[in-house]
Enzyme design. Structure first.
Site, PDB file in Angstrom:
ATOM      1  N   CYS A 112      -3.334   4.909  -9.174  1.00 23.84           N
ATOM      2  CA  CYS A 112      -3.100   5.156  -7.753  1.00 23.84           C
ATOM      3  C   CYS A 112      -2.504   6.537  -7.497  1.00 23.84           C
ATOM      4  CB  CYS A 112      -2.150   4.093  -7.184  1.00 23.84           C
ATOM      5  SG  CYS A 112      -2.719   2.406  -7.347  1.00 23.84           S
ATOM      6  N   ASP A 113      -1.437   6.831  -8.233  1.00 31.04           N
ATOM      7  CA  ASP A 113      -0.620   7.989  -7.897  1.00 31.04           C
ATOM      8  C   ASP A 113      -0.911   9.239  -8.727  1.00 31.04           C
ATOM      9  OD1 ASP A 113       0.618   6.274  -6.126  1.00 31.04           O
ATOM     10  OD2 ASP A 113       2.183   5.705  -7.544  1.00 31.04           O
ATOM     11  N   CYS A 115       1.912   3.023 -11.241  1.00 27.49           N
ATOM     12  CA  CYS A 115       0.454   2.926 -11.158  1.00 27.49           C
ATOM     13  C   CYS A 115      -0.175   4.303 -11.364  1.00 27.49           C
ATOM     14  CB  CYS A 115       0.022   2.348  -9.808  1.00 27.49           C
ATOM     15  SG  CYS A 115      -1.777   2.129  -9.663  1.00 27.49           S
TER      16      CYS A 115
END
Length: 530
Positions: free
Chosen positions: A347-348, A344
């Site tokens: 997200c990361d 992701c």
């Protein structure tokens, strides 16, 4: 500080407070502390039940507590919870201020009864759409149970902690200083990990359920649509899902679901579940299917065995187990998952600010990920197995224009390299020369397509050579009474709107089978057509 629309929404929400709350900050001389002080001052001015004070009683700065006046009930944020976490902030204000949660009374009582002292720390990023569910769940638990505390930490602002704890994926949760979990977790899943008897109690309750007319396995768009269409026929409908919403929860932006110009995955998934609940569907969350047993001649019931050991019986079953991100299946990938290997970028990505990373996959998702990451990291290398990129031309042009991005074509990834704790490199082979190379990177973002969640069905229903459930134009599988819909099937074009339509088709086909085979459907006379 807040945009006018957000400020208006928050002020309206604060009218629901029934108890006074205090916003207590710990600040330093940095610009983020100045921003936080402005935000808290603005919030306090919105309601006479909210006050703000700077006390500098927390070592993490900038940070603040939302505290119920005169009590120890509080939740904490280290950072400025805007972006995806704005909803977490709003809910914290409401719940600390006495506004009741909408979770089921049974779940709330289970939280209050948890035995133990638990101090949770959650590392999030403001661009992570999976983080709010975890933050909000733990915040609620800390409000309800005085033996539970929680602080949500913006990893981008506390990079020393992120590096020291070797956090390379969000959300990452620690409890009492030890790693508790990483990745998306719902409230029921978190409680289940703390309440050791919860799984057994749930399995016992499930085993005692009467047979369903229609049992849906999977809670994504196809499963939700199937459940709604079945329930609207007035028949007994259940849905067993490992996580309601499915893969859509990991989707950053949804702009092509007709009549909804824009939404985000978690909001869309929540709307799906709320819609299903309006029809009284028996929703069984955190339940993963393990085996399908075709209907026995004597009772005509299909059996779904769950990993918990319990079984569910149904006159018809709709399989909608969706798909998941495909893995590279190379040495080191599993070892360094969430330690540099991630799926992701939204997200990361912020955790890799100023570092060198690789993106695996040259389709739209891979090229979009590389473009997004180039704005955060020192350098991004996109690796594609084929001799050409498959992404849209406009995306390719954008990627090629970036000064800190490289593209490697005809390249086979052979190993994720690490030091035992985190990723340090990526080994690959040039397919045109067979030469082996190693790329120095600290992050590997895998974007190589989807894999259907159908391994548990091998030998019970017909699967394609790609592992997809073979269906006809009515959603019927090779097993009588068993239908399927969505990304786990052979239907072309894996899109949310197509999955939802396929779920409706499968439900209508299941109902048609019920009435044509003479199997009684409860209250079918009250069915709503359409």
């Amino acid at each position: 500080m807040l945009e006018a629309s957000l400020a208006g929404q928050l002020k309206s929400l604060l009218e629901r407070l029934t108890l006074p709350i205090e916003l207590v900050s710990s600040l330093d001389d940095g610009p983020k502390s100045t921003e936080l002080a402005e935000l808290l001052t603005e919030i306090a001015a919105m309601s006479d039940k909210v006050t703000y004070e700077r006390r500098d009683d927390d070592a993490r700065r900038p940070s603040f507590a939302v505290r119920r006046s005169g009590t120890d009930t509080e939740v904490r944020f280290a950072g400025i919870p805007l972006g995806h976490e704005f909803t977490s902030l709003a809910l914290a204000l409401l719940q600390v201020g006495g506004y009741p949660s909408k979770e089921s009374p049974e779940l709330l009582e289970q939280i209050r009864d948890l035995d133990g002292d638990f101090h949770f720390e959650t590392y999030f990023s403001l661009s992570c759409q999976n983080c709010p569910d975890v933050v909000q769940a733990l915040n609620l638990m800390s409000v309800l149970n005085p033996r539970i505390s929680h602080v949500a930490i913006d990893g981008a602002l506390f990079q020393d902690e992120v590096d020291g704890r070797q956090i390379m994926a969000v959300p990452t949760v620690f409890v009492n200083g030890e790693l508790f979990g990483s990745g998306r977790m719902g409230l029921e899943e978190i409680i289940g990990k703390l309440d050791v008897g919860a799984a057994d109690r749930a399995a016992t309750a499930i085993a005692q359920k009467d047979p369903f007319d229609v049992l849906v396995v999977g809670g994504g768009p196809s499963g939700a649509a199937a459940a709604v269409y079945a329930a609207r026929k007035g028949i007994r409908t259940g849905i067993a899902a490992e996580r309601f919403g499915g893969q859509v929860l990991d989707t950053m932006a949804i702009e092509n679901f007709i009549s909804v110009p824009y939404t985000e995955g978690p909001q869309f998934g929540s709307a799906l579940e709320n819609h299903v609940r309006q029809y009284g569907v028996d929703i069984m969350n955190t339940q993963k299917a393990a085996k399908l047993v075709p209907a026995a001649t004597e009772n005509g019931l299909v059996e779904i065995e769950l990993e918990s050991g319990a079984s569910l019986l149904a006159r018809t079953v709709i399989l909608s187990t969706g798909a998941r991100w495909r893995s590279m299946n190379v040495p080191g990938e599993d070892q360094y998952r969430n330690k540099g290997v991630t799926y992701c970028p939204h997200c990361d990505g912020p955790l890799f600010k100023g570092k060198r990373v690789a993106v695996i996959g040259g389709g739209n998702s891979g090229v979009e990920a590389a473009i997004d990451l180039a704005g955060l990291v020192e350098h991004v290398t996109l690796i594609e197995f084929d001799s050409v990129l498959r992404a849209d031309e406009v995306l390719q042009r954008k990627l090629r224009s970036l000064p800190n991005a490289d593209i490697l074509l005809s390249t086979l990834t052979t190993e994720v390299v690490g030091d035992g704790n985190k990723v340090t490199g990526l080994a690959y082979k040039d397919r045109t020369t067979d030469a082996a190379h190693t790329l120095d990177v600290e992050g590997v973002f895998v974007q190589i397509g989807l894999l259907p969640n159908t391994e548990w069905l091998t030998g019970s229903v017909e699967l394609s050579d790609r592992g997809e459930i073979a269906i006809d134009d009515r959603g019927q599988t090779s097993v009588p009474g068993v239908f399927a819909a969505g990304d786990c099937t052979t239907v072309p074009y894996k899109q949310i709107v197509i999955a939802a339509g396929a779920g409706a088709t499968a439900a209508l086909s299941a109902f048609d089978r019920l009435i044509r085979t003479g199997v009684p459907a409860e209250d079918s006379a009250a069915a709503t057509v359409g």
